[in-house]
Design a protein around this motif. Structure first.
Motif, PDB file in Angstrom:
ATOM      1  N   LEU A   1      -6.613  -3.180  -1.696  1.00 18.76           N
ATOM      2  CA  LEU A   1      -5.270  -3.055  -1.139  1.00 18.76           C
ATOM      3  C   LEU A   1      -5.305  -2.384   0.225  1.00 18.76           C
ATOM      4  O   LEU A   1      -4.646  -2.837   1.166  1.00 18.76           O
ATOM      5  N   LEU A   2      -6.081  -1.334   0.353  1.00 14.42           N
ATOM      6  CA  LEU A   2      -6.192  -0.634   1.627  1.00 14.42           C
ATOM      7  C   LEU A   2      -6.793  -1.542   2.692  1.00 14.42           C
ATOM      8  O   LEU A   2      -6.298  -1.606   3.822  1.00 14.42           O
TER       9      LEU A   2
ATOM     10  N   GLN B   1      -6.114  -4.705   7.518  1.00 15.72           N
ATOM     11  CA  GLN B   1      -6.307  -5.986   8.206  1.00 15.72           C
ATOM     12  C   GLN B   1      -4.973  -6.525   8.710  1.00 15.72           C
ATOM     13  O   GLN B   1      -4.883  -7.007   9.851  1.00 15.72           O
ATOM     14  N   GLU B   2      -3.969  -6.449   7.905  1.00 18.70           N
ATOM     15  CA  GLU B   2      -2.634  -6.908   8.290  1.00 18.70           C
ATOM     16  C   GLU B   2      -2.096  -6.131   9.488  1.00 18.70           C
ATOM     17  O   GLU B   2      -1.572  -6.714  10.432  1.00 18.70           O
ATOM     18  N   ARG B   3      -2.254  -4.830   9.462  1.00 18.91           N
ATOM     19  CA  ARG B   3      -1.770  -3.983  10.572  1.00 18.91           C
ATOM     20  C   ARG B   3      -2.543  -4.273  11.857  1.00 18.91           C
ATOM     21  O   ARG B   3      -1.967  -4.309  12.935  1.00 18.91           O
ATOM     22  N   GLU B   4      -3.863  -4.454  11.737  1.00 25.64           N
ATOM     23  CA  GLU B   4      -4.674  -4.753  12.922  1.00 25.64           C
ATOM     24  C   GLU B   4      -4.304  -6.104  13.517  1.00 25.64           C
ATOM     25  O   GLU B   4      -4.262  -6.251  14.739  1.00 25.64           O
TER      26      GLU B   4
ATOM     27  N   VAL C   1      -1.312   3.285   8.276  1.00 24.87           N
ATOM     28  CA  VAL C   1      -2.302   2.946   7.247  1.00 24.87           C
ATOM     29  C   VAL C   1      -3.554   3.744   7.597  1.00 24.87           C
ATOM     30  O   VAL C   1      -3.948   3.802   8.765  1.00 24.87           O
ATOM     31  N   PRO C   2      -4.188   4.371   6.626  1.00 27.17           N
ATOM     32  CA  PRO C   2      -5.383   5.173   6.906  1.00 27.17           C
ATOM     33  C   PRO C   2      -6.486   4.372   7.613  1.00 27.17           C
ATOM     34  O   PRO C   2      -6.760   3.227   7.262  1.00 27.17           O
ATOM     35  N   ARG C   3      -7.080   5.020   8.595  1.00 23.95           N
ATOM     36  CA  ARG C   3      -8.223   4.416   9.304  1.00 23.95           C
ATOM     37  C   ARG C   3      -9.438   4.386   8.387  1.00 23.95           C
ATOM     38  O   ARG C   3      -9.516   5.106   7.406  1.00 23.95           O
ATOM     39  N   ARG C   4     -10.416   3.568   8.757  1.00 22.60           N
ATOM     40  CA  ARG C   4     -11.638   3.413   7.954  1.00 22.60           C
ATOM     41  C   ARG C   4     -12.390   4.723   7.748  1.00 22.60           C
ATOM     42  O   ARG C   4     -12.984   4.929   6.692  1.00 22.60           O
ATOM     43  N   ASP C   5     -12.353   5.607   8.734  1.00 26.28           N
ATOM     44  CA  ASP C   5     -13.098   6.853   8.581  1.00 26.28           C
ATOM     45  C   ASP C   5     -12.472   7.794   7.541  1.00 26.28           C
ATOM     46  O   ASP C   5     -13.062   8.812   7.202  1.00 26.28           O
ATOM     47  N   TYR C   6     -11.321   7.437   7.000  1.00 31.28           N
ATOM     48  CA  TYR C   6     -10.695   8.217   5.935  1.00 31.28           C
ATOM     49  C   TYR C   6     -10.868   7.584   4.550  1.00 31.28           C
ATOM     50  O   TYR C   6     -10.319   8.080   3.572  1.00 31.28           O
ATOM     51  N   ASP C   7     -11.615   6.504   4.460  1.00 35.65           N
ATOM     52  CA  ASP C   7     -11.731   5.788   3.177  1.00 35.65           C
ATOM     53  C   ASP C   7     -12.161   6.691   2.023  1.00 35.65           C
ATOM     54  O   ASP C   7     -11.578   6.648   0.939  1.00 35.65           O
ATOM     55  N   ARG C   8     -13.172   7.497   2.236  1.00 33.60           N
ATOM     56  CA  ARG C   8     -13.671   8.377   1.166  1.00 33.60           C
ATOM     57  C   ARG C   8     -12.573   9.349   0.732  1.00 33.60           C
ATOM     58  O   ARG C   8     -12.364   9.574  -0.472  1.00 33.60           O
ATOM     59  N   TYR C   9     -11.849   9.886   1.691  1.00 36.15           N
ATOM     60  CA  TYR C   9     -10.761  10.804   1.360  1.00 36.15           C
ATOM     61  C   TYR C   9      -9.635  10.081   0.622  1.00 36.15           C
ATOM     62  O   TYR C   9      -9.093  10.595  -0.355  1.00 36.15           O
TER      63      TYR C   9
ATOM     64  N   PHE D   1       0.838  -1.198   0.000  1.00 38.63           N
ATOM     65  CA  PHE D   1       0.000   0.000   0.000  1.00 38.63           C
ATOM     66  C   PHE D   1       0.874   1.250   0.000  1.00 38.63           C
ATOM     67  O   PHE D   1       0.679   2.159  -0.806  1.00 38.63           O
ATOM     68  N   TRP D   2       1.828   1.294   0.923  1.00 42.19           N
ATOM     69  CA  TRP D   2       2.694   2.472   1.020  1.00 42.19           C
ATOM     70  C   TRP D   2       3.499   2.694  -0.261  1.00 42.19           C
ATOM     71  O   TRP D   2       3.653   3.823  -0.710  1.00 42.19           O
ATOM     72  N   ALA D   3       4.009   1.618  -0.839  1.00 42.39           N
ATOM     73  CA  ALA D   3       4.789   1.735  -2.074  1.00 42.39           C
ATOM     74  C   ALA D   3       3.921   2.254  -3.223  1.00 42.39           C
ATOM     75  O   ALA D   3       4.359   3.121  -4.002  1.00 42.39           O
ATOM     76  N   GLU D   4       2.704   1.745  -3.328  1.00 39.90           N
ATOM     77  CA  GLU D   4       1.801   2.189  -4.398  1.00 39.90           C
ATOM     78  C   GLU D   4       1.391   3.648  -4.200  1.00 39.90           C
ATOM     79  O   GLU D   4       1.336   4.416  -5.168  1.00 39.90           O
ATOM     80  N   LEU D   5       1.094   4.027  -2.966  1.00 37.35           N
ATOM     81  CA  LEU D   5       0.717   5.412  -2.691  1.00 37.35           C
ATOM     82  C   LEU D   5       1.889   6.342  -2.990  1.00 37.35           C
ATOM     83  O   LEU D   5       1.714   7.396  -3.614  1.00 37.35           O
ATOM     84  N   ALA D   6       3.082   5.954  -2.581  1.00 39.74           N
ATOM     85  CA  ALA D   6       4.272   6.774  -2.838  1.00 39.74           C
ATOM     86  C   ALA D   6       4.532   6.899  -4.335  1.00 39.74           C
ATOM     87  O   ALA D   6       4.903   7.976  -4.820  1.00 39.74           O
ATOM     88  N   ALA D   7       4.317   5.820  -5.093  1.00 38.49           N
ATOM     89  CA  ALA D   7       4.521   5.864  -6.540  1.00 38.49           C
ATOM     90  C   ALA D   7       3.523   6.812  -7.203  1.00 38.49           C
ATOM     91  O   ALA D   7       3.894   7.588  -8.091  1.00 38.49           O
ATOM     92  N   ALA D   8       2.275   6.766  -6.768  1.00 37.01           N
ATOM     93  CA  ALA D   8       1.260   7.671  -7.321  1.00 37.01           C
ATOM     94  C   ALA D   8       1.610   9.122  -6.984  1.00 37.01           C
ATOM     95  O   ALA D   8       1.509  10.012  -7.839  1.00 37.01           O
ATOM     96  N   TYR D   9       2.034   9.356  -5.751  1.00 36.34           N
ATOM     97  CA  TYR D   9       2.410  10.705  -5.300  1.00 36.34           C
ATOM     98  C   TYR D   9       3.593  11.236  -6.115  1.00 36.34           C
ATOM     99  O   TYR D   9       3.565  12.357  -6.614  1.00 36.34           O
ATOM    100  N   LYS D  10       4.611  10.419  -6.274  1.00 35.42           N
ATOM    101  CA  LYS D  10       5.795  10.818  -7.043  1.00 35.42           C
ATOM    102  C   LYS D  10       5.428  11.076  -8.508  1.00 35.42           C
ATOM    103  O   LYS D  10       5.836  12.081  -9.092  1.00 35.42           O
TER     104      LYS D  10
END
Length: 104
Positions: free
Chosen positions: A92-93, A98-101, A54-62, A8-17
């Protein structure tokens, strides 16, 4: 052990970059453009982009608005970034969360 969170972090960072690394202030404003508005702190965005949380569920829409914005900016920049569907990002999120929890 945290394979899905790392992905997740790698994909988000790639999109950001690929989007040209928009300012975190711009990404905060993205939350304010949502209806209803989403209040997001620069430190929260920084933690996501730097693989600390990892973003919490209440941030899913954002998060979905964020990745859509980043992917649009990447396409506009002609970066060659491979756009992913919203469903792909949601899966992915959810897997990363789930993995982090489970690790707690």
């Amino acid at each position: 052990m945290e394979e899905r969170a790392q992905r997740f972090w790698a994909e988000l960072a790639a999109a950001y970059k690929s989007a040209g690394r928009p300012t975190l202030g711009r990404l905060v404003r993205l939350g304010k453009q949502q209806s209803p508005q989403v209040e997001i702190a620069v430190s929260t965005l920084n933690d996501w982009l730097n693989g600390r949380t990892v973003p919490r569920r209440d941030y899913d829409r954002y998060v979905m608005a964020l990745v859509d914005f980043l992917q649009q900016e990447a396409a506009r920049a002609g970066s060659g970034y491979a756009r992913r569907s919203e469903g792909w990002w949601q899966q992915l999120l959810a897997a990363a969360r789930q993995e982090r929890e489970a690790a707690r």
